[in-house]
Design a protein around this motif. Structure first.
Motif, PDB file in Angstrom:
ATOM      1  N   SER A 165      12.100  11.587 -35.600  1.00  0.00           N
ATOM      2  CA  SER A 165      12.913  12.615 -34.957  1.00  0.00           C
ATOM      3  C   SER A 165      11.969  13.674 -34.406  1.00  0.00           C
ATOM      4  CB  SER A 165      13.894  13.235 -35.966  1.00  0.00           C
ATOM      5  OG  SER A 165      13.196  13.870 -37.005  1.00  0.00           O
ATOM      6  N   HIS A 213      19.430  20.129 -34.532  1.00  0.00           N
ATOM      7  CA  HIS A 213      19.384  18.687 -34.294  1.00  0.00           C
ATOM      8  C   HIS A 213      18.020  18.303 -33.725  1.00  0.00           C
ATOM      9  CE1 HIS A 213      23.704  19.198 -34.756  1.00  0.00           C
ATOM     10  NE2 HIS A 213      23.803  17.868 -34.897  1.00  0.00           N
ATOM     11  N   SER A 246      20.662  12.228 -31.471  1.00  0.00           N
ATOM     12  CA  SER A 246      19.945  13.115 -32.384  1.00  0.00           C
ATOM     13  C   SER A 246      20.508  13.013 -33.798  1.00  0.00           C
ATOM     14  CB  SER A 246      20.019  14.559 -31.882  1.00  0.00           C
ATOM     15  OG  SER A 246      21.371  14.987 -31.844  1.00  0.00           O
ATOM     16  N   GLU A 288      20.718  15.506 -37.632  1.00  0.00           N
ATOM     17  CA  GLU A 288      20.607  16.863 -38.141  1.00  0.00           C
ATOM     18  C   GLU A 288      19.230  17.070 -38.764  1.00  0.00           C
ATOM     19  OE1 GLU A 288      23.665  18.025 -40.766  1.00  0.00           O
ATOM     20  OE2 GLU A 288      25.314  17.618 -39.354  1.00  0.00           O
ATOM     21  N   THR A 289      18.728  18.268 -38.592  1.00  0.00           N
ATOM     22  CA  THR A 289      17.432  18.604 -39.180  1.00  0.00           C
ATOM     23  C   THR A 289      17.513  18.543 -40.701  1.00  0.00           C
ATOM     24  OG1 THR A 289      16.884  20.038 -37.326  1.00  0.00           O
ATOM     25  CG2 THR A 289      15.665  20.393 -39.379  1.00  0.00           C
TER      26      THR A 289
END
Length: 247
Positions: A42, A51, A82, A84-85
């Motif tokens: 990511s 994101h 994407s 989520e962080t």
């Protein structure tokens, strides 16, 4: 692209470049397939809030300075599906299908048994904490020499030895009728002698071996205290309160 575990750990936080060398963002997370091989990353692009855009490691390569270069342009990566962080969830089948379609990659055909979905690989910037361990041993060194030395001394010896000598007794024997037959009168000067004998001490010396003297040694083991200082490292993590996870 096959990466070692150390290379995977070094990816976190590294810059991501597109195929022309332009910077897209930085690596946020890494996902591995069922075999444990890193397959997706990511990318924190800074334009999608919490994101991160997904990018395949297929055809990607690591630069000498540690940066990751993917085989796509910046726009393609930034517009990719994407996540989520900081998510701990594996990629779903729908997410994988969208990613393969977005990057126009051929998706692997399913096997008879369903494969485990791609899992996020744990990792991030790390330091190696080291410490010193005391290694105590022994070594042999000269401790002097033992010698046997003999020398001659003179001693006085006091002893006694019996000695004989002759002593003369003058015996007067009167002449009687019984013994007169052997005696003849003869008045004149005359002399008779008798040999006398006397002993005196005589000293001789014999050299006689009396004992053997030799050197022998025993090995003695003793406990000797050793005092030394060793160093060790402590690691402190400086994490902002908003990013700290409560456990």
């Amino acid at each position: 692209m096959r990466l070692t575990e150390q290379q995977v750990r070094s990816l976190y936080g590294q810059d991501v470049q597109d195929r022309s060398g332009a910077t897209i963002g930085s690596v946020g997370q890494v996902w591995a397939d069922a075999a444990g091989e890193p397959t997706w990353v990511s990318v924190k692009t800074g334009v999608m809030g919490h994101h991160e855009s997904m990018a395949p490691l297929q055809a990607a390569r690591m630069q000498d300075d540690g940066r990751l270069q993917v085989g796509y342009d910046k726009a393609t990566v930034r517009s990719a599906p994407s996540v989520e962080t900081g998510t701990d969830q594996p990629l779903t089948a729908d997410q994988l299908t969208q990613l393969y379609q977005h990057y126009q990659l051929q998706q692997q055909a399913p096997t008879r048994q369903p494969e485990q979905p791609p899992q996020r690989m744990r990792g991030g910037p790390e330091v190696v904490r080291s410490e010193e361990r005391l290694r105590v041993g022994t070594e042999t060194e000269p401790a002097g020499a033992a010698r046997l030395r003999k020398h001659v001394v003179t001693e006085n010896v006091h002893t006694a030895v019996p000695v004989e000598h002759d002593e003369v007794n003058v015996v007067h024997e009167p002449i009687t009728a019984a013994n007169r037959g052997d005696a003849r009168p003869d008045i004149r000067d005359d002399q008779r002698e008798m040999e006398l004998r006397a002993e005196h001490p005589v000293v001789a010396k014999d050299q006689v071996p009396v004992e053997r003297v030799r050197l022998d040694k025993d090995e003695v083991v003793e406990e000797e205290p050793v005092n030394a200082q060793v160093r060790r490292e402590l690691v402190d993590a400086d994490v902002p309160d908003r990013a700290r996870r409560n456990r």
